[in-house]
Design an enzyme around this catalytic site. Sequence first.
Site, PDB file in Angstrom:
ATOM      1  N   ASP A 194       0.825  -1.193   0.000  1.00 40.38           N
ATOM      2  CA  ASP A 194       0.000   0.000   0.000  1.00 40.38           C
ATOM      3  C   ASP A 194       0.874   1.263   0.000  1.00 40.38           C
ATOM      4  O   ASP A 194       1.863   1.332   0.753  1.00 40.38           O
ATOM      5  CB  ASP A 194      -0.875  -0.029   1.266  1.00 40.38           C
ATOM      6  CG  ASP A 194      -1.936   1.035   1.275  1.00 40.38           C
ATOM      7  OD1 ASP A 194      -2.798   1.009   0.386  1.00 40.38           O
ATOM      8  OD2 ASP A 194      -1.906   1.900   2.178  1.00 40.38           O
ATOM      9  N   GLU A 248       1.864  -0.551  -4.876  1.00 38.62           N
ATOM     10  CA  GLU A 248       0.911   0.482  -5.297  1.00 38.62           C
ATOM     11  C   GLU A 248       1.716   1.769  -5.412  1.00 38.62           C
ATOM     12  O   GLU A 248       1.988   2.443  -4.419  1.00 38.62           O
ATOM     13  CB  GLU A 248      -0.213   0.668  -4.264  1.00 38.62           C
ATOM     14  CG  GLU A 248      -1.273   1.631  -4.783  1.00 38.62           C
ATOM     15  CD  GLU A 248      -1.987   2.456  -3.712  1.00 38.62           C
ATOM     16  OE1 GLU A 248      -3.002   3.080  -4.020  1.00 38.62           O
ATOM     17  OE2 GLU A 248      -1.510   2.492  -2.553  1.00 38.62           O
TER      18      GLU A 248
HETATM   19  C1  GLC Z   1      -4.142   3.035  -0.797  1.00 40.19           C
HETATM   20  C2  GLC Z   1      -5.365   2.171  -0.716  1.00 40.19           C
HETATM   21  C3  GLC Z   1      -6.506   3.037  -0.328  1.00 40.19           C
HETATM   22  C4  GLC Z   1      -6.219   3.640   1.029  1.00 40.19           C
HETATM   23  C5  GLC Z   1      -4.895   4.383   1.043  1.00 40.19           C
HETATM   24  C6  GLC Z   1      -4.417   4.670   2.417  1.00 40.19           C
HETATM   25  O1  GLC Z   1      -4.230   3.994  -1.788  1.00 40.19           O
HETATM   26  O2  GLC Z   1      -5.555   1.492  -1.914  1.00 40.19           O
HETATM   27  O3  GLC Z   1      -7.725   2.344  -0.322  1.00 40.19           O
HETATM   28  O4  GLC Z   1      -7.237   4.519   1.376  1.00 40.19           O
HETATM   29  O5  GLC Z   1      -3.889   3.623   0.437  1.00 40.19           O
HETATM   30  O6  GLC Z   1      -4.005   3.503   3.061  1.00 40.19           O
END
Ligand code: GLC
Length: 507
Positions: A194, A248
């Site tokens: 994440d 991500e």
């Molecule tokens: C990422 C996740 C999202 C979350 C954010 C904070 O972007 O995919 O859903 O709100 O991180 O953890």
Amino acid sequence: MTRHMDIPWWRDAVVYEIYVRSFADASGDGVGDLAGARERLTHLKELGVDAVWLTPFYTSPMADGGYDVADYRDVDPLFGSLADFDALVADAHALGLRVLVDIVPNHSSEAHPWFQAARRGEGRDRYIFRDRPNNWQSTFSGPAWTRLPDGSWYLHLFAPGQPDFNWRNPEVRAEFLDILRFWLDRGVDGFRIDVAMGLFKAEGLPDVEDQSFMSDSPVWGQPEVHGVYREWRELLDSYPGERMAVGEVWTDTLEDLALYVRPDELQQSFNFAWLQAPWSATAFRKVIDETLATVPFATWVLSNHDVVRHVTRYETADPGTGLSRAKAALLAMLALPGSAYLYQGEELGLPQVQDIPPEARQDPVFIQSEGKLPGRDGCRVPMPWSPGGDSFGFSPEGVTPWLPQPGSFAALSVASQTGDPGSTLEFYRRALACRRELVRTIPYELEWLASDEDALVFARGPLVCALNCGTRPVRLPPHENVLLATGPVEGGLLPPDHAVWLQRQVS
Ligand code: GLC
């Protein structure tokens, strides 16, 4: 041609994102859980994916749907128990499905014992505390700083309930290595990381004019983060079974993205450039070319739990266009070299649910922006499994799901679409089955074929894929036969908003 044994499983894998809260509720509290996901694994096997990614199911006060973790080594009672997790992994593996779990290293929950201690003034160096805030904004809107009763401020790039860790503190680094070991020892095949470009912030926390993901941003993508991923890669490689990590990573450019997937760092990173591209052959071609030129192992994704579902993104004034384009984009994506990430419900053609009443909305983006931003609830509406009942089979009868489902979900449910050759679900099943056969034989390399400007036409060995993004039918290249199409292909013409896989003509 046989598949080389040294190709890692994830290179061509199709990974299905299970947004656990909204997939299937076995316990009957209106919220999806691990036992529910376990019961529905056969759906994924029949769909034909290779792996699942489970969004966070750890102990959490749910300030951000579980992306606020209070205990990284346990399951929240809302989602079940560690025994449920182990059973899910065992069943998935028995079905030949790999399992990725979500790791949230940029921030914890305010309920994490470390932050509880920090509130009391103990161990504050594990987080980012200052006497005065800078001008950084929370990604969810509003300031990125919250003041504690003693006057000190802490940084949270997301919700106030998600304090950012201080990754310059070796204790944080050691803790996450240990968390990764905990899940690797339980048998996970990898991690989705994440906010992987977060973690470090520039020394001195300088004010910013623009908080977007620019190369020189003091907020995102600091060079120190790569040292962490090198350590994580060593750990992953020390386990048998090709354990992997996908980041991500939101960046401005594909060059910046490529930094995260250097040979000794993460194996993969989401390619959001593909998801963000408008419906245009030129735009798609540019993303494909740049991706293949910059990253060693490509990934493709059209939807996830943070963005507007692509059926809705591609919609025009002409009803039905969104779904047609969504299926066509899927066919193009599944023909590209690399791995593809699917988001639960896209195999049903679910649209973004736009009319969730304000009082039912739960996303902190909606709450923090005081309703100015709609937030992400519209892509997180619980899955419809059957056409009837109180929740279309998501929860046991008599239970109201955590977000209301629209009546239109009845006809879109898994049971309604199963066996109907014209349904989106059966199209996904055919496409994934066909791809499974193809990837064994086709080369990774892609070759562009001459085409109309509004069409994408490429080949990988014997496979030719054509996608028409224009407004007029385009002539298909010579071919032996049609392997799969999103709609009718007559007279060698591909209609607008459709795509096709062809068997190349051997000259
Ligand atoms: C990422 C996740 C999202 C979350 C954010 C904070 O972007 O995919 O859903 O709100 O991180 O953890």
